[in-house]
Design a protein around this motif. Structure first.
Motif, mmCIF file in Angstrom:
data_model
loop_
_atom_site.group_PDB
_atom_site.id
_atom_site.type_symbol
_atom_site.label_atom_id
_atom_site.label_comp_id
_atom_site.label_asym_id
_atom_site.label_seq_id
_atom_site.Cartn_x
_atom_site.Cartn_y
_atom_site.Cartn_z
ATOM 1 N N MET A 305 -2.202 5.307 -2.945
ATOM 2 C CA MET A 305 -3.453 4.609 -3.212
ATOM 3 C C MET A 305 -4.070 4.231 -1.873
ATOM 4 O O MET A 305 -3.390 4.204 -0.846
ATOM 5 C CB MET A 305 -3.200 3.362 -4.060
ATOM 6 N N GLN A 306 -5.381 3.920 -1.906
ATOM 7 C CA GLN A 306 -6.086 3.632 -0.675
ATOM 8 C C GLN A 306 -7.004 2.431 -0.872
ATOM 9 O O GLN A 306 -7.660 2.295 -1.915
ATOM 10 C CB GLN A 306 -6.920 4.855 -0.257
ATOM 11 N N ASP A 307 -7.041 1.556 0.108
ATOM 12 C CA ASP A 307 -8.013 0.469 0.109
ATOM 13 C C ASP A 307 -8.493 0.270 1.540
ATOM 14 O O ASP A 307 -8.185 1.070 2.430
ATOM 15 C CB ASP A 307 -7.437 -0.810 -0.501
ATOM 16 N N LYS A 308 -9.234 -0.809 1.758
ATOM 17 C CA LYS A 308 -9.816 -1.026 3.077
ATOM 18 C C LYS A 308 -8.758 -1.240 4.155
ATOM 19 O O LYS A 308 -9.033 -1.069 5.350
ATOM 20 C CB LYS A 308 -10.755 -2.232 3.031
ATOM 21 N N ASN A 309 -7.580 -1.636 3.737
ATOM 22 C CA ASN A 309 -6.503 -1.884 4.691
ATOM 23 C C ASN A 309 -5.662 -0.648 4.984
ATOM 24 O O ASN A 309 -4.800 -0.682 5.862
ATOM 25 C CB ASN A 309 -5.591 -3.005 4.179
ATOM 26 N N SER A 311 -3.361 2.930 3.410
ATOM 27 C CA SER A 311 -2.622 3.538 2.303
ATOM 28 C C SER A 311 -1.525 2.604 1.803
ATOM 29 O O SER A 311 -0.936 1.841 2.574
ATOM 30 C CB SER A 311 -2.002 4.862 2.752
ATOM 31 N N TYR A 312 -1.263 2.706 0.508
ATOM 32 C CA TYR A 312 -0.190 1.911 -0.076
ATOM 33 C C TYR A 312 0.301 2.591 -1.348
ATOM 34 O O TYR A 312 -0.321 3.519 -1.867
ATOM 35 C CB TYR A 312 -0.655 0.478 -0.376
ATOM 36 N N VAL A 323 2.497 -4.240 -4.309
ATOM 37 C CA VAL A 323 1.847 -3.382 -3.311
ATOM 38 C C VAL A 323 2.771 -3.239 -2.097
ATOM 39 O O VAL A 323 3.280 -4.233 -1.567
ATOM 40 C CB VAL A 323 0.496 -3.973 -2.887
ATOM 41 N N ARG A 357 -2.198 -3.354 -11.825
ATOM 42 C CA ARG A 357 -2.629 -4.375 -10.887
ATOM 43 C C ARG A 357 -1.391 -5.037 -10.297
ATOM 44 O O ARG A 357 -0.336 -5.059 -10.932
ATOM 45 C CB ARG A 357 -3.506 -5.438 -11.574
#
Length: 374
Positions: A305-309, A311-312, A323, A357
């Motif tokens: 998964m990817q977010d602003k911080n 990969s996780y 996470v 989540r």
């Protein structure tokens, strides 16, 4: 009658309230939903075989010009254009008459010089005996010695002249200096070739076996692969039509400098080409197989998964999704190398990622072991 109807309605309402109250005790309002069933992957340290693939261009080890090294008229041609020749094969014949005459003259001069030398040698031997008996003056002794040495030098000069004449005579047979495929002729029979200052390339010979493939390695890949075990690396060739060449090659050169304009480093492989199936100038792809990354972690790309911080992945801890931020390495196939963020034995989620989540309860459906090689 009316009183009885009102009583029945009251009792029905009370009964409904009682039932609703009982249900609310069994399932309080706001209760968490059940755990989501998910597919999982068990993290495992392993030795991972990695491959790299790059576009390449095939090139001959050498393409040599066949030169006319003496001037003369072409008399003969002994090859078929586009055919295969071997090193030493006779390709052309240049008129040898002038060079044969020069060689004959040089040979005669050598014989004359040798005769003069023999006479001078006899005189020198007599002079040495007479000088020891005091029957010869020093001047005569020196003259005999000088004549002997000059005659010896004349023999050496005549022999060198003969060697030069024989070399030029040998150049009238134009031979292949390498094995390979011969190109088109540049001159016809009867043309004058070998003139000073002219283009004296009669044809070219291109070596086809073995053959090189030149390619460029991106700097990021190079920094990674230079740390890997390369003892068992094999090079496979994918041709322009998608077919696979059946012989394995090997890397025989990696440059020491990264090109600042392209951020790549030049490399080259070599492979046998006995049937001349690989042609210089052809574009193909090279696949470098067999690099070994020892004791490492690889996970399926579908788990990422990817977010602003960055990969996780979701890691299952006490039945809940948590996470786990990752530092990623090289991607190979449908897996990605994990530099940090996971350890052996961790269980990560590979499905239902959009619904999950952080902190949500999950239920593993199946643990899929890693597919690497140990």
């Amino acid at each position: 009658m009316q009183y009885g109807l009102i009583l029945k309605i009251f009792l029905s309402l009370m009964s409904g309230i009682f039932l609703l109250s009982a249900c609310s005790k069994d399932k309080p309002l706001g209760q968490e939903q059940g755990a989501i069933p998910v597919m999982t992957h068990v993290v495992k340290n392993q030795d991972i075989i990695i491959s790299f693939e790059y576009p390449a261009q095939l090139k001959s080890l050498q393409s040599v010009g066949v030169y006319a090294r003496v001037e003369g008229v072409l008399l003969e041609q002994h090859f078929t254009e586009g055919g295969l020749v071997k090193k030493g094969d006779k390709l052309f014949k240049i008129d040898p008459a002038k060079y044969q005459a020069t060689a004959n003259m040089a040979r005669a001069q050598l014989l004359s010089a040798q005769a003069t030398f023999k006479a001078a040698q006899r005189d020198w031997e007599r002079a040495q005996k007479l000088f020891k008996e005091n029957a010869l003056s020093p001047k005569e002794y020196d003259s005999a010695q000088s004549a002997y040495e000059n005659a010896n030098a004349s023999v050496a000069s005549a022999r060198a002249n003969l060697d030069t004449a024989m070399i030029d005579l040998g150049y009238t047979d134009v031979v292949a200096t390498a094995s390979g495929k011969i190109g088109m002729k540049q001159y016809d029979i009867g043309d004058l070739v070998g003139k000073a200052g002219a283009n004296n390339v009669l044809t070219t010979v291109t070596q086809l076996d073995p053959i090189h493939a030149e390619f460029s390695i991106p700097s990021n890949d190079y920094y990674f692969l230079r740390t890997l075990d390369r003892d068992s690396v094999k090079v496979h060739y994918v041709l322009g039509d998608g077919s696979h060449y059946d012989k394995e090659g090997r890397i025989d050169f990696v440059d020491a400098v990264i090109d600042a304009n392209t951020a790549t480093i030049k490399a080259r492989s070599i492979v046998e080409n006995p049937e001349n199936l690989l042609v210089p100038g052809e574009f193909s792809r090279v696949k470098l197989d067999g690099f070994l990354l020892k004791n490492s972690i690889a996970i399926p790309q579908v788990a990422l998964m990817q977010d602003k911080n960055g990969s996780y992945v979701y890691k299952i801890v006490d039945g809940k999704a948590q996470v786990a931020p990752l530092e990623l390495g090289y991607t190979t196939g449908n897996q990605v190398i994990v530099k940090s963020g996971l350890k052996e034995g961790d269980v990560i989620v590979t499905s239902q990622l959009i619904k999950i989540r952080p902190g949500m309860p999950v239920s593993p459906m199946k643990a899929q072991e890693s597919q690497g090689t140990k």
